[in-house]
Design an enzyme around this catalytic site. Structure first.
Site, mmCIF file in Angstrom:
data_model
loop_
_atom_site.group_PDB
_atom_site.id
_atom_site.type_symbol
_atom_site.label_atom_id
_atom_site.label_comp_id
_atom_site.label_asym_id
_atom_site.label_seq_id
_atom_site.Cartn_x
_atom_site.Cartn_y
_atom_site.Cartn_z
ATOM 1 N N TYR A 117 0.809 -1.431 -0.274
ATOM 2 C CA TYR A 117 -0.340 0.065 -0.431
ATOM 3 C C TYR A 117 0.859 1.231 0.111
ATOM 4 O O TYR A 117 1.870 0.985 0.882
ATOM 5 C CB TYR A 117 -1.101 -0.163 1.415
ATOM 6 C CG TYR A 117 -1.618 -1.040 1.697
ATOM 7 C CD1 TYR A 117 -3.522 -0.630 1.201
ATOM 8 C CD2 TYR A 117 -1.532 -2.197 1.699
ATOM 9 C CE1 TYR A 117 -4.071 -1.827 1.235
ATOM 10 C CE2 TYR A 117 -2.487 -3.551 2.147
ATOM 11 C CZ TYR A 117 -3.897 -3.302 1.647
ATOM 12 O OH TYR A 117 -3.882 -4.109 2.097
ATOM 13 N N HIS A 125 -7.125 0.364 -1.433
ATOM 14 C CA HIS A 125 -7.063 -0.785 -2.240
ATOM 15 C C HIS A 125 -5.586 -1.111 -2.256
ATOM 16 O O HIS A 125 -4.485 0.391 -2.789
ATOM 17 C CB HIS A 125 -7.627 -0.959 -2.842
ATOM 18 C CG HIS A 125 -9.362 -1.105 -3.237
ATOM 19 N ND1 HIS A 125 -9.621 -2.456 -2.059
ATOM 20 C CD2 HIS A 125 -10.059 -0.228 -3.127
ATOM 21 C CE1 HIS A 125 -11.809 -2.703 -1.792
ATOM 22 N NE2 HIS A 125 -10.854 -0.893 -2.731
ATOM 23 N N LYS A 156 -4.349 -4.848 -9.226
ATOM 24 C CA LYS A 156 -3.190 -4.373 -9.174
ATOM 25 C C LYS A 156 -2.149 -4.853 -9.552
ATOM 26 O O LYS A 156 -2.012 -5.846 -10.714
ATOM 27 C CB LYS A 156 -2.856 -5.372 -7.415
ATOM 28 C CG LYS A 156 -4.194 -5.074 -6.569
ATOM 29 C CD LYS A 156 -4.201 -6.319 -5.524
ATOM 30 C CE LYS A 156 -5.184 -6.207 -4.167
ATOM 31 N NZ LYS A 156 -5.800 -5.020 -4.379
#
Length: 180
Positions: A117, A125, A156
């Site tokens: 993160y 997210h 991602k």
């Protein structure tokens, strides 16, 4: 602040210590709370991974005991090496990403080593999934495709953290999907 080594985890029993540790950079998981947005929500013990515990001991932020004995960084690191496969590789990437200012959490539910993160869990997210590799290991194209599919389906970016254990250097390779 004091934690207790329990198998390959660190247990922070004192609630105030748990809040302080979590507040320092989203370390650990409070028992019974999945993703607290702030440390004030924590009203239970905190469980740290051994990697998190080793890092915090190295930084001088935490003391860890086992059977009443204080464990220093070197001893904890050796425990990690004996209890966790690939510990040296995982710890190297974890420490490097933390030193770069990222919040690093387990990525096991995504099939990765770490979910990374820029701000923190519960707030955003994780934009990145990281796989830690020894530069002398081999990875097949099918493995890369498998990692890529999971990272793409969860929106991602996939990053390989490739570690040279001889000199400690880490190279990062990011994969991105393109629509053509």
């Amino acid at each position: 602040m004091i934690g207790e080594l329990v198998k390959d985890k660190i247990l922070i029993k004192n609630i105030e210590d748990a809040r302080l540790i979590y507040k320092m950079g989203y370390y650990g998981k409070p028992i019974g709370i999945s993703k607290p947005k702030s440390a004030e929500e924590i009203n239970s013990e905190l469980i740290l991974s051994l990697i998190e515990g080793v890092y915090l001991v190295k930084k001088g932020k935490l003391e860890i005991v086992s059977n009443g004995e204080r464990l220093d960084f070197e001893r904890l690191y050796q425990i990690g090496v004996t209890q966790i496969p690939r510990f040296r590789i995982l710890y190297s990437v974890y420490e490097d990403l933390r030193e770069k200012g990222y919040v690093v959490r387990s990525g096991i539910k995504y099939g990765a080593d770490f979910a990374v993160y820029t701000i923190g869990p519960g707030i955003e997210h994780a934009p990145y999934l990281v796989i830690a590799l020894d530069e002398n290991s081999q990875i097949s194209s099918n493995e890369i495709l498998g990692f890529g599919r999971v990272s793409h389906s969860t929106r991602k970016e996939l990053i390989l953290g490739i570690v040279n254990l001889t000199n400690g250097k880490i190279r990062y390779i990011m994969f991105k999907w393109l629509k053509m």
